[in-house]
Design a protein around this motif. Structure first.
Motif: not given
Length: 301
Positions: A52-54, A69-76, A78-86
């Motif tokens: 989880t992002t937390q 912040h966990h919201d910033h982690v989610g954006r990071f 997606h944009t930097r590591l090319k991971w996605s929520p699944q």
């Protein structure tokens, strides 16, 4: 004059997107973070392998001393590591991974070889059910305005038996199915009826591959029918390995894909829609082939 010159250029005065603050993790730290994430969450003290992002924010704080912040982690991610929520797939703890690998490596090729010697079809068979209550999947809507799906809150259902067949000579794919009467569970008697119909339609010997359900070869009626028809050979999949059966792809494609969010008015409409989607499958061997590839049996063969 500078503004006038910009105005003469395409998009010269268009608003420029703000790049946002630069990430506080260096490129080396980003690479190290991905290596840590690929070790799995259990390796870092959590009870399962789900990130989880937390959890990731906590991991970053532990290893790099940086609080995000966990919201910033989610954006990071997606944009930097090319991971996605699944959405994770469930897997039974009772599985014997070694036995499953052995079946794919040794048993399945032997089954195919024996079927080829008999000039027999190979049949992947399974059962499932469709509920009048719809399978709900995500859809688009304005933020803060959750869409509503009007449907019946009843347990009415339709049970189905289907199979994907592979011809012995040219490996042509076909699809056969039957829908049982409303609110009827599949039984060994239904299995025998389906095998009898399939025998008539295929017009030759076949090898049926299915799971160890009590309505398959463990049932007395099925055993008696198979004993009278030696041209039909039954083979059982390893326990807790539904992903090895390509017919599972049929249910995923119909229930969770084409018929998702279907709020049928009654079982008659539900039956009609199921038959329509099954007719599409029968006419689209490319889809049937994709189910076989998803089961990863091509490499085993």
């Amino acid at each position: 004059m500078r503004w006038l010159l910009l105005a003469e250029e395409p998009d010269g005065l268009a608003a420029k997107a703000h790049p946002g603050p630069a990430t506080r993790l260096s490129l080396q730290q980003q690479q190290e973070l991905e290596q840590l994430l690929r070790q799995g969450a259990k390796a870092h003290g959590w009870p399962n392998e789900l990130w989880t992002t937390q959890r990731i924010a906590d991991l970053i704080r532990r290893h790099f001393g940086i609080s995000l912040h966990h919201d910033h982690v989610g954006r990071f991610l997606h944009t930097r590591l090319k991971w996605s929520p699944q959405k994770p797939r469930r897997r039974a703890r009772e599985r014997d991974e070694e036995a499953i690998a052995q079946w794919k490596r040794d048993t399945f090729p032997t089954i195919l070889e024996a079927a080829c010697e008999r000039d027999a079809h190979v049949v992947f068979l399974d059962e499932s059910g469709f509920m009048l209550t719809p399978t709900v999947r995500r859809t688009w809507a304005p933020q803060g305005d959750t869409p509503l799906l009007s449907c019946w809150d009843r347990r009415d259902r339709l049970s189905a038996i289907s199979c994907i067949t592979v011809s012995p000579q040219q490996a042509r794919l076909n699809f056969y199915f039957t829908l049982l009467p409303d609110n009827t569970n599949a039984t060994a008697e239904h299995t025998v009826d389906f095998l009898r119909q399939l025998k008539s339609q295929l017009g030759g010997p076949f090898t049926v591959i299915w799971d160890g359900s009590k309505i398959h070869s463990r049932a007395r009626l099925v055993k008696e029918y198979l004993a009278k028809h030696p041209e039909i050979v039954a083979e059982t999949l390893p326990s807790y390995a539904p992903e090895l059966n390509p017919d599972e792809g049929v249910w995923g494609w119909t229930k969770y894909g084409k018929l998702a969010n279907l709020a049928a008015a009654n079982t008659r409409e539900l039956r009609s829609r199921i038959e329509g989607e099954f007719a599409v499958l029968r006419a689209t061997p490319e889809l049937l082939n994709s189910f076989i590839k998803e089961a990863d049996l091509c490499s085993a063969a």
